[in-house]
Design an enzyme around this catalytic site. Structure first.
Site, PDB file in Angstrom:
ATOM      1  N   GLY A  12       0.773  -1.235   0.000  1.00  0.00           N
ATOM      2  CA  GLY A  12       0.000   0.000   0.000  1.00  0.00           C
ATOM      3  C   GLY A  12       0.803   1.283   0.000  1.00  0.00           C
ATOM      4  N   ASN A  14       1.507   3.041  -2.597  1.00  0.00           N
ATOM      5  CA  ASN A  14       0.803   3.966  -3.502  1.00  0.00           C
ATOM      6  C   ASN A  14      -0.450   4.530  -2.837  1.00  0.00           C
ATOM      7  OD1 ASN A  14       2.083   4.211  -6.305  1.00  0.00           O
ATOM      8  ND2 ASN A  14       2.283   2.034  -5.838  1.00  0.00           N
ATOM      9  N   ASN A 108      -5.231   2.818 -13.045  1.00  0.00           N
ATOM     10  CA  ASN A 108      -4.246   1.839 -12.554  1.00  0.00           C
ATOM     11  C   ASN A 108      -2.852   2.449 -12.651  1.00  0.00           C
ATOM     12  OD1 ASN A 108      -3.232  -0.797 -11.787  1.00  0.00           O
ATOM     13  ND2 ASN A 108      -2.599  -1.059 -13.921  1.00  0.00           N
ATOM     14  N   HIS A 110       0.970   1.333 -13.307  1.00  0.00           N
ATOM     15  CA  HIS A 110       1.764   0.189 -13.771  1.00  0.00           C
ATOM     16  C   HIS A 110       3.245   0.591 -13.745  1.00  0.00           C
ATOM     17  CE1 HIS A 110       2.635  -3.544 -15.806  1.00  0.00           C
ATOM     18  NE2 HIS A 110       3.481  -2.870 -16.553  1.00  0.00           N
TER      19      HIS A 110
HETATM   20  C1  GRF Z   1       3.462  -1.073  -7.479  1.00  0.00           C
HETATM   21  O1  GRF Z   1       4.697  -1.346  -8.059  1.00  0.00           O
HETATM   22  C2  GRF Z   1       2.444  -0.819  -8.556  1.00  0.00           C
HETATM   23  O2  GRF Z   1       2.957  -0.190  -9.676  1.00  0.00           O
HETATM   24  C3  GRF Z   1       2.026  -2.193  -8.916  1.00  0.00           C
HETATM   25  O3  GRF Z   1       2.019  -2.895  -7.686  1.00  0.00           O
HETATM   26  C4  GRF Z   1       2.906  -2.293  -6.763  1.00  0.00           C
HETATM   27  C5  GRF Z   1       2.122  -1.952  -5.540  1.00  0.00           C
HETATM   28  O4  GRF Z   1       2.877  -1.485  -4.471  1.00  0.00           O
HETATM   29  N1  GRF Z   1       0.793  -2.167  -9.651  1.00  0.00           N
HETATM   30  P1  GRF Z   1       2.184  -0.881  -3.187  1.00  0.00           P
HETATM   31  O5  GRF Z   1       1.236  -1.926  -2.620  1.00  0.00           O
HETATM   32  O6  GRF Z   1       1.454   0.374  -3.584  1.00  0.00           O
HETATM   33  O7  GRF Z   1       3.304  -0.598  -2.231  1.00  0.00           O
END
Ligand code: GRF
Length: 208
Positions: A12, A14, A108, A110
């Site tokens: 989490g 992000n 999303n 990526h």
């Molecule tokens: C990130 O690298 C994102 O780009 C991908 O999954 C990962 C998630 O990381 N889709 P977090 O759970 O937000 O730390």
């Protein structure tokens, strides 16, 4: 006020970037209405709790069929009156029934420069392993709208990140997060919350 539903599966970071941006005013006109995980043990749920945000788990394991799981997730998103779904490390494919209910209302993040190193099989560390194996010198991250395909929707924002000779998949993953993902995702939310994005012919135009 845009009501955001953040879907997560893991750490989490992000999600944290969005929480921080709302708290420090970099995102305006939006709030996180719900954080939903497919995995009960996701640390992302702890992050939500620490900030007084409602977190819940809707796991496919708790439903007899995939359809019932999808209906439960859709029901929750509708019940919470979510305006924008943010996939922040959500490791479940979004089914057509949800894509159709939220046209250009799902984004999303990526961890590569789409259309490189994306599509089926490219998730998590596998993306960065692919980058190192191919020997590209520049990678990055992409925020895009979600359509019926895998990583095929209109691209909102991208940012390049240098690949270093000594990189491992882990060091590269970290740099892509720090230098691109945690910046782009809140920026995309801010643009959407303030009505700065238009989609025409599958292309995103940023206004103002
Ligand atoms: C990130 O690298 C994102 O780009 C991908 O999954 C990962 C998630 O990381 N889709 P977090 O759970 O937000 O730390």
């Amino acid at each position: 006020m845009l009501k955001i539903g953040v879907l997560v599966s893991g750490g989490g970071t992000n999600l944290q970037a969005i929480i921080d941006a709302i708290e420090n005013g970099n995102i305006t006109n939006a709030r996180i209405q719900a954080v939903i995980s497919n995995n009960r043990n996701a640390y992302a749920l702890e992050r939500a709790k620490k900030h007084g945000i409602s977190g819940s788990c809707i796991s496919p394991k708790e439903y007899a069929t995939r359809e019932e799981f999808h209906q439960a997730l859709l029901g929750k998103l509708q019940e919470e009156e979510i305006d924008l779904i943010v996939l922040a490390g959500y490791l479940v494919a979004i089914p057509p029934v949800i894509v159709d209910a939220f046209p250009n209302r799902i984004i999303n993040i990526h961890p590569s420069l789409i259309p490189s190193f994306c599509g089926t099989g490219y998730y998590g560390l596998k993306v960065h392993e692919g980058v190192l194996e191919r020997g590209v010198k520049v990678t990055g991250a992409t925020v895009h709208f979600v359509d019926a395909g895998t990583d095929t929707g209109p691209i909102i924002l991208q940012k390049a990140v240098e690949v270093l000779p000594e990189d491992t998949p882990e060091t590269l993953q970290r740099r892509v997060m720090e230098q691109a993902e945690w910046i782009l995702l809140p920026r995309a939310v801010q643009l959407i919350a303030n009505d700065k994005i238009k989609v025409e012919n599958n292309k995103v135009h940023i206004c103002g």
